[in-house]
Design a protein around this motif. Sequence first.
Motif, PDB file in Angstrom:
ATOM      1  N   HIS A 199     -15.756 -14.116  -4.975  1.00  0.00           N
ATOM      2  CA  HIS A 199     -15.354 -12.696  -4.976  1.00  0.00           C
ATOM      3  C   HIS A 199     -14.813 -11.813  -3.591  1.00  0.00           C
ATOM      4  O   HIS A 199     -14.453 -11.404  -4.528  1.00  0.00           O
ATOM      5  N   ILE A 200     -15.705 -12.284  -3.041  1.00  0.00           N
ATOM      6  CA  ILE A 200     -14.936 -11.855  -1.561  1.00  0.00           C
ATOM      7  C   ILE A 200     -13.393 -12.191  -1.872  1.00  0.00           C
ATOM      8  O   ILE A 200     -12.474 -11.116  -1.152  1.00  0.00           O
ATOM      9  N   ALA A 201     -12.949 -13.268  -2.007  1.00  0.00           N
ATOM     10  CA  ALA A 201     -11.508 -13.271  -1.661  1.00  0.00           C
ATOM     11  C   ALA A 201     -10.993 -13.689  -3.087  1.00  0.00           C
ATOM     12  O   ALA A 201     -10.098 -12.397  -2.722  1.00  0.00           O
ATOM     13  N   ARG A 202     -11.466 -12.954  -3.676  1.00  0.00           N
ATOM     14  CA  ARG A 202     -10.720 -12.469  -5.515  1.00  0.00           C
ATOM     15  C   ARG A 202     -10.914 -10.860  -4.902  1.00  0.00           C
ATOM     16  O   ARG A 202      -9.666  -9.982  -5.610  1.00  0.00           O
ATOM     17  N   SER A 203     -11.660  -9.888  -4.124  1.00  0.00           N
ATOM     18  CA  SER A 203     -11.389  -8.646  -3.972  1.00  0.00           C
ATOM     19  C   SER A 203     -10.629  -8.341  -3.123  1.00  0.00           C
ATOM     20  O   SER A 203      -9.285  -7.700  -2.991  1.00  0.00           O
ATOM     21  N   ILE A 204     -10.195  -9.306  -2.183  1.00  0.00           N
ATOM     22  CA  ILE A 204      -8.825  -9.573  -0.764  1.00  0.00           C
ATOM     23  C   ILE A 204      -8.237  -9.183  -1.616  1.00  0.00           C
ATOM     24  O   ILE A 204      -6.689  -9.114  -1.018  1.00  0.00           O
TER      25      ILE A 204
ATOM     26  N   SER B 149      -4.330  -6.814  -1.875  1.00  0.00           N
ATOM     27  CA  SER B 149      -2.889  -7.617  -1.037  1.00  0.00           C
ATOM     28  C   SER B 149      -2.414  -6.860  -2.482  1.00  0.00           C
ATOM     29  O   SER B 149      -1.205  -6.085  -2.159  1.00  0.00           O
ATOM     30  N   LEU B 150      -2.906  -7.168  -3.735  1.00  0.00           N
ATOM     31  CA  LEU B 150      -1.705  -6.981  -5.173  1.00  0.00           C
ATOM     32  C   LEU B 150      -1.758  -5.842  -4.967  1.00  0.00           C
ATOM     33  O   LEU B 150      -0.191  -4.851  -5.309  1.00  0.00           O
ATOM     34  N   TYR B 151      -2.465  -4.516  -4.862  1.00  0.00           N
ATOM     35  CA  TYR B 151      -2.249  -3.693  -4.768  1.00  0.00           C
ATOM     36  C   TYR B 151      -1.746  -2.599  -3.962  1.00  0.00           C
ATOM     37  O   TYR B 151      -0.532  -2.284  -4.568  1.00  0.00           O
ATOM     38  N   GLU B 152      -1.826  -3.356  -3.004  1.00  0.00           N
ATOM     39  CA  GLU B 152      -0.962  -2.883  -1.656  1.00  0.00           C
ATOM     40  C   GLU B 152       0.882  -3.496  -2.181  1.00  0.00           C
ATOM     41  O   GLU B 152       1.941  -2.200  -1.961  1.00  0.00           O
ATOM     42  N   TRP B 153       1.052  -4.411  -2.209  1.00  0.00           N
ATOM     43  CA  TRP B 153       2.174  -5.096  -2.806  1.00  0.00           C
ATOM     44  C   TRP B 153       2.151  -4.470  -3.581  1.00  0.00           C
ATOM     45  O   TRP B 153       3.990  -3.815  -3.606  1.00  0.00           O
ATOM     46  N   ASP B 154       2.432  -3.424  -4.994  1.00  0.00           N
ATOM     47  CA  ASP B 154       2.765  -3.623  -6.139  1.00  0.00           C
ATOM     48  C   ASP B 154       2.830  -2.217  -5.639  1.00  0.00           C
ATOM     49  O   ASP B 154       3.381  -1.041  -6.124  1.00  0.00           O
ATOM     50  N   PHE B 155       1.765  -1.070  -5.371  1.00  0.00           N
ATOM     51  CA  PHE B 155       2.119   0.410  -5.032  1.00  0.00           C
ATOM     52  C   PHE B 155       3.517   0.720  -3.940  1.00  0.00           C
ATOM     53  O   PHE B 155       3.927   1.561  -4.027  1.00  0.00           O
ATOM     54  N   TYR B 156       3.828  -0.551  -3.268  1.00  0.00           N
ATOM     55  CA  TYR B 156       4.792  -0.057  -2.314  1.00  0.00           C
ATOM     56  C   TYR B 156       6.157  -1.386  -3.254  1.00  0.00           C
ATOM     57  O   TYR B 156       6.852  -1.686  -2.139  1.00  0.00           O
ATOM     58  N   GLN B 157       6.541  -1.238  -4.536  1.00  0.00           N
ATOM     59  CA  GLN B 157       7.091  -1.775  -4.900  1.00  0.00           C
ATOM     60  C   GLN B 157       7.618  -3.285  -4.145  1.00  0.00           C
ATOM     61  O   GLN B 157       9.032  -3.312  -4.143  1.00  0.00           O
ATOM     62  N   LYS B 158       7.165  -3.792  -4.047  1.00  0.00           N
ATOM     63  CA  LYS B 158       6.545  -4.904  -3.851  1.00  0.00           C
ATOM     64  C   LYS B 158       6.861  -5.610  -2.349  1.00  0.00           C
ATOM     65  O   LYS B 158       7.873  -6.933  -2.030  1.00  0.00           O
TER      66      LYS B 158
ATOM     67  N   GLU C  12       6.043  -8.077   2.130  1.00  0.00           N
ATOM     68  CA  GLU C  12       6.260  -9.569   1.579  1.00  0.00           C
ATOM     69  C   GLU C  12       4.580  -9.785   1.618  1.00  0.00           C
ATOM     70  O   GLU C  12       3.683 -10.131   2.390  1.00  0.00           O
ATOM     71  N   ILE C  13       4.010  -9.962   0.311  1.00  0.00           N
ATOM     72  CA  ILE C  13       2.694 -10.342  -0.240  1.00  0.00           C
ATOM     73  C   ILE C  13       1.668 -11.520   0.461  1.00  0.00           C
ATOM     74  O   ILE C  13       0.743 -11.240   0.824  1.00  0.00           O
ATOM     75  N   PHE C  14       2.264 -12.124   1.389  1.00  0.00           N
ATOM     76  CA  PHE C  14       1.293 -12.915   2.097  1.00  0.00           C
ATOM     77  C   PHE C  14       1.354 -12.145   3.031  1.00  0.00           C
ATOM     78  O   PHE C  14       0.448 -13.399   3.800  1.00  0.00           O
ATOM     79  N   SER C  15       1.875 -11.968   3.910  1.00  0.00           N
ATOM     80  CA  SER C  15       1.729 -11.263   5.042  1.00  0.00           C
ATOM     81  C   SER C  15       0.725 -10.181   4.825  1.00  0.00           C
ATOM     82  O   SER C  15       0.069  -9.776   5.668  1.00  0.00           O
ATOM     83  N   VAL C  16       1.068  -9.545   3.775  1.00  0.00           N
ATOM     84  CA  VAL C  16      -0.170  -8.338   3.094  1.00  0.00           C
ATOM     85  C   VAL C  16      -1.804  -8.962   3.033  1.00  0.00           C
ATOM     86  O   VAL C  16      -2.798  -9.265   3.733  1.00  0.00           O
ATOM     87  N   LEU C  17      -1.904 -10.148   2.318  1.00  0.00           N
ATOM     88  CA  LEU C  17      -2.487 -11.223   2.242  1.00  0.00           C
ATOM     89  C   LEU C  17      -3.425 -11.139   3.541  1.00  0.00           C
ATOM     90  O   LEU C  17      -4.919 -11.595   3.738  1.00  0.00           O
ATOM     91  N   GLU C  18      -2.668 -12.159   4.363  1.00  0.00           N
ATOM     92  CA  GLU C  18      -2.826 -12.207   5.886  1.00  0.00           C
ATOM     93  C   GLU C  18      -3.779 -11.071   6.619  1.00  0.00           C
ATOM     94  O   GLU C  18      -4.737 -11.619   6.973  1.00  0.00           O
ATOM     95  N   ARG C  19      -3.331 -10.037   6.988  1.00  0.00           N
ATOM     96  CA  ARG C  19      -3.782  -9.431   7.459  1.00  0.00           C
ATOM     97  C   ARG C  19      -5.107  -8.924   6.541  1.00  0.00           C
ATOM     98  O   ARG C  19      -6.116  -8.352   7.442  1.00  0.00           O
TER      99      ARG C  19
ATOM    100  N   ASN D 283      -3.575  -5.300 -11.919  1.00  0.00           N
ATOM    101  CA  ASN D 283      -3.378  -6.588 -10.608  1.00  0.00           C
ATOM    102  C   ASN D 283      -5.377  -7.355 -10.945  1.00  0.00           C
ATOM    103  O   ASN D 283      -5.355  -8.156 -10.834  1.00  0.00           O
ATOM    104  N   VAL D 284      -5.650  -6.446 -11.659  1.00  0.00           N
ATOM    105  CA  VAL D 284      -7.506  -7.237 -12.511  1.00  0.00           C
ATOM    106  C   VAL D 284      -6.607  -8.052 -13.163  1.00  0.00           C
ATOM    107  O   VAL D 284      -7.338  -9.212 -13.364  1.00  0.00           O
TER     108      VAL D 284
END
Length: 147
Positions: free
Chosen positions: A5-10, A14-23, A26-33, A84-85
């Motif tokens: 559940h924590i993983a899905r929340s993160i 991450s998808l929210y931020e990536w989508d908000f800033y027009q992709k 790069e998504i994986f750098s957002v996810l890692e952070r 994104n959900v």
Amino acid sequence: MASRHIARSIVLQSLYEWDFYQKKPEIFSVLERNMQEFGGGFDEQDFARSLTKGIIDNLEKLDSVIETSAPERPIDQLSIIDRNVLRIGLFELLYEDTSQVPPKVAINEAIELAKSFGGPSSGKFVNGVLGAIYNEMPHEEEIKPTT
């Protein structure tokens, strides 16, 4: 709170931020952070990476299914959270191994994310869309032993 559940929340954050800033970035750098910032070394980091990769690799297909299943709400008019959900829940529903993520778990997890992060009607909307998709899916008939 369970690690998946924590993983899905993160992943959602991450998808929210990536989508908000027009992709971008790069998504994986957002996810890692975000895993470092919000995960605190949780044990499902590989699951979060795999879920994110699956969603990104199948983004067009997922969005197409969402648009078909909710034609009154075009994908670009959905809130970023709801969009994104739905991507997360739909990916798990369509592509994950059902022995690892049963369909009802995928739907319930998506509903919980929508309730936690979305608006007042997000949970009902996600439930309606994913429930309709699930009902349209072919299901293996349960084989009952004869006595």
